[in-house]
Design a protein around this motif. Sequence first.
Motif, mmCIF file in Angstrom:
data_model
loop_
_atom_site.group_PDB
_atom_site.id
_atom_site.type_symbol
_atom_site.label_atom_id
_atom_site.label_comp_id
_atom_site.label_asym_id
_atom_site.label_seq_id
_atom_site.Cartn_x
_atom_site.Cartn_y
_atom_site.Cartn_z
ATOM 1 N N ARG A 78 -24.875 28.319 101.825
ATOM 2 C CA ARG A 78 -23.777 29.260 101.585
ATOM 3 C C ARG A 78 -23.814 29.826 100.159
ATOM 4 O O ARG A 78 -22.885 30.488 99.738
ATOM 5 N N ASP A 79 -24.879 29.533 99.411
ATOM 6 C CA ASP A 79 -25.035 29.974 98.016
ATOM 7 C C ASP A 79 -23.947 29.431 97.100
ATOM 8 O O ASP A 79 -23.518 30.093 96.152
ATOM 9 N N ILE A 80 -23.505 28.213 97.379
ATOM 10 C CA ILE A 80 -22.533 27.531 96.529
ATOM 11 C C ILE A 80 -23.292 26.525 95.672
ATOM 12 O O ILE A 80 -23.935 25.624 96.208
ATOM 13 N N PRO A 81 -23.252 26.689 94.347
ATOM 14 C CA PRO A 81 -23.996 25.763 93.481
ATOM 15 C C PRO A 81 -23.417 24.355 93.529
ATOM 16 O O PRO A 81 -22.205 24.178 93.711
ATOM 17 N N ILE A 82 -24.295 23.381 93.352
ATOM 18 C CA ILE A 82 -23.899 21.974 93.416
ATOM 19 C C ILE A 82 -24.411 21.229 92.188
ATOM 20 O O ILE A 82 -25.373 21.647 91.541
ATOM 21 N N ILE A 83 -23.728 20.123 91.910
ATOM 22 C CA ILE A 83 -24.179 19.141 90.932
ATOM 23 C C ILE A 83 -24.227 17.815 91.683
ATOM 24 O O ILE A 83 -23.238 17.407 92.293
ATOM 25 N N LEU A 84 -25.367 17.142 91.640
ATOM 26 C CA LEU A 84 -25.522 15.862 92.315
ATOM 27 C C LEU A 84 -25.302 14.730 91.311
ATOM 28 O O LEU A 84 -25.846 14.771 90.202
ATOM 29 N N ALA A 85 -24.521 13.728 91.682
ATOM 30 C CA ALA A 85 -24.267 12.572 90.834
ATOM 31 C C ALA A 85 -24.872 11.335 91.495
ATOM 32 O O ALA A 85 -24.634 11.075 92.671
ATOM 33 N N SER A 86 -25.676 10.592 90.712
ATOM 34 C CA SER A 86 -26.338 9.419 91.275
ATOM 35 C C SER A 86 -26.771 8.468 90.170
ATOM 36 O O SER A 86 -27.048 8.898 89.048
ATOM 37 N N GLY A 87 -26.856 7.215 90.506
ATOM 38 C CA GLY A 87 -27.401 6.222 89.593
ATOM 39 C C GLY A 87 -28.908 6.153 89.665
ATOM 40 O O GLY A 87 -29.544 5.458 88.876
ATOM 41 N N TYR A 88 -29.502 6.860 90.603
ATOM 42 C CA TYR A 88 -30.950 6.864 90.788
ATOM 43 C C TYR A 88 -31.562 8.107 90.146
ATOM 44 O O TYR A 88 -30.890 9.112 89.959
ATOM 45 N N GLY A 89 -32.835 8.050 89.876
ATOM 46 C CA GLY A 89 -33.550 9.189 89.318
ATOM 47 C C GLY A 89 -33.838 10.229 90.387
ATOM 48 O O GLY A 89 -33.589 10.024 91.584
ATOM 49 N N GLY A 90 -34.395 11.356 89.956
ATOM 50 C CA GLY A 90 -34.721 12.445 90.864
ATOM 51 C C GLY A 90 -35.680 12.050 91.967
ATOM 52 O O GLY A 90 -35.655 12.631 93.047
ATOM 53 N N TRP A 91 -36.506 11.045 91.720
ATOM 54 C CA TRP A 91 -37.474 10.607 92.710
ATOM 55 C C TRP A 91 -36.797 10.144 93.996
ATOM 56 O O TRP A 91 -37.398 10.186 95.068
ATOM 57 N N ALA A 92 -35.537 9.698 93.910
ATOM 58 C CA ALA A 92 -34.835 9.176 95.081
ATOM 59 C C ALA A 92 -34.263 10.286 95.963
ATOM 60 O O ALA A 92 -33.838 10.027 97.083
ATOM 61 N N LEU A 93 -34.259 11.513 95.462
ATOM 62 C CA LEU A 93 -33.699 12.631 96.224
ATOM 63 C C LEU A 93 -34.747 13.235 97.148
ATOM 64 O O LEU A 93 -35.944 13.194 96.843
ATOM 65 N N PRO A 94 -34.302 13.855 98.243
ATOM 66 C CA PRO A 94 -35.244 14.605 99.071
ATOM 67 C C PRO A 94 -35.867 15.718 98.225
ATOM 68 O O PRO A 94 -35.222 16.261 97.318
ATOM 69 N N GLU A 95 -37.074 16.051 98.520
ATOM 70 C CA GLU A 95 -37.807 17.031 97.719
ATOM 71 C C GLU A 95 -37.042 18.351 97.577
ATOM 72 O O GLU A 95 -37.042 18.966 96.515
ATOM 73 N N ASN A 96 -36.373 18.794 98.635
ATOM 74 C CA ASN A 96 -35.677 20.085 98.589
ATOM 75 C C ASN A 96 -34.437 20.081 97.694
ATOM 76 O O ASN A 96 -33.877 21.135 97.422
ATOM 77 N N LEU A 97 -34.009 18.907 97.209
ATOM 78 C CA LEU A 97 -32.834 18.832 96.339
ATOM 79 C C LEU A 97 -33.176 18.402 94.907
ATOM 80 O O LEU A 97 -32.299 18.340 94.052
ATOM 81 N N ARG A 98 -34.427 18.136 94.637
ATOM 82 C CA ARG A 98 -34.816 17.611 93.327
ATOM 83 C C ARG A 98 -34.624 18.601 92.188
ATOM 84 O O ARG A 98 -34.515 18.191 91.040
ATOM 85 N N ASP A 99 -34.562 19.878 92.481
ATOM 86 C CA ASP A 99 -34.395 20.863 91.409
ATOM 87 C C ASP A 99 -32.924 21.195 91.138
ATOM 88 O O ASP A 99 -32.624 22.028 90.285
#
Length: 123
Positions: A78-99
């Motif tokens: 929907r073109d709504i920007p997001i901020i992801l909060a996590s205790g894990y590093g980027g490696w734990a995210l699905p590839e399409n959300l790492r950026d």
Amino acid sequence: MIVSKLTGRRVLVVEDEILIAVMIEEVLLDLGCIVVGPIGKLEAAMQLARDEALDMAILDVSIRGGYVYPVAERLLARDIPIILASGYGGWALPENLRDQPRLTKPFTTQELESQIRACCRQV
């Protein structure tokens, strides 16, 4: 009262840890945002991601009901920007959300505010 680019922005907060949710909500309110939530369950978050008028979202990666990835993908579609909060590093995210912008838990109110302001510049 000083009006900023954040005043009136509708921000979805998906967070199931009450203390963190309250901190996020306080920062957003101080910035003049309208807080949608906080929501701590995946099903309710998904419904809001589908139906609610939103300007941006702050999403805890792991909430009750599973991971927030379907919510993130729906919002991005929907073109709504997001901020992801996590205790894990980027490696734990699905590839399409790492950026996507991230907050590493634990984060400070200053880090949160900085990410919110940066996210707002995308809108």
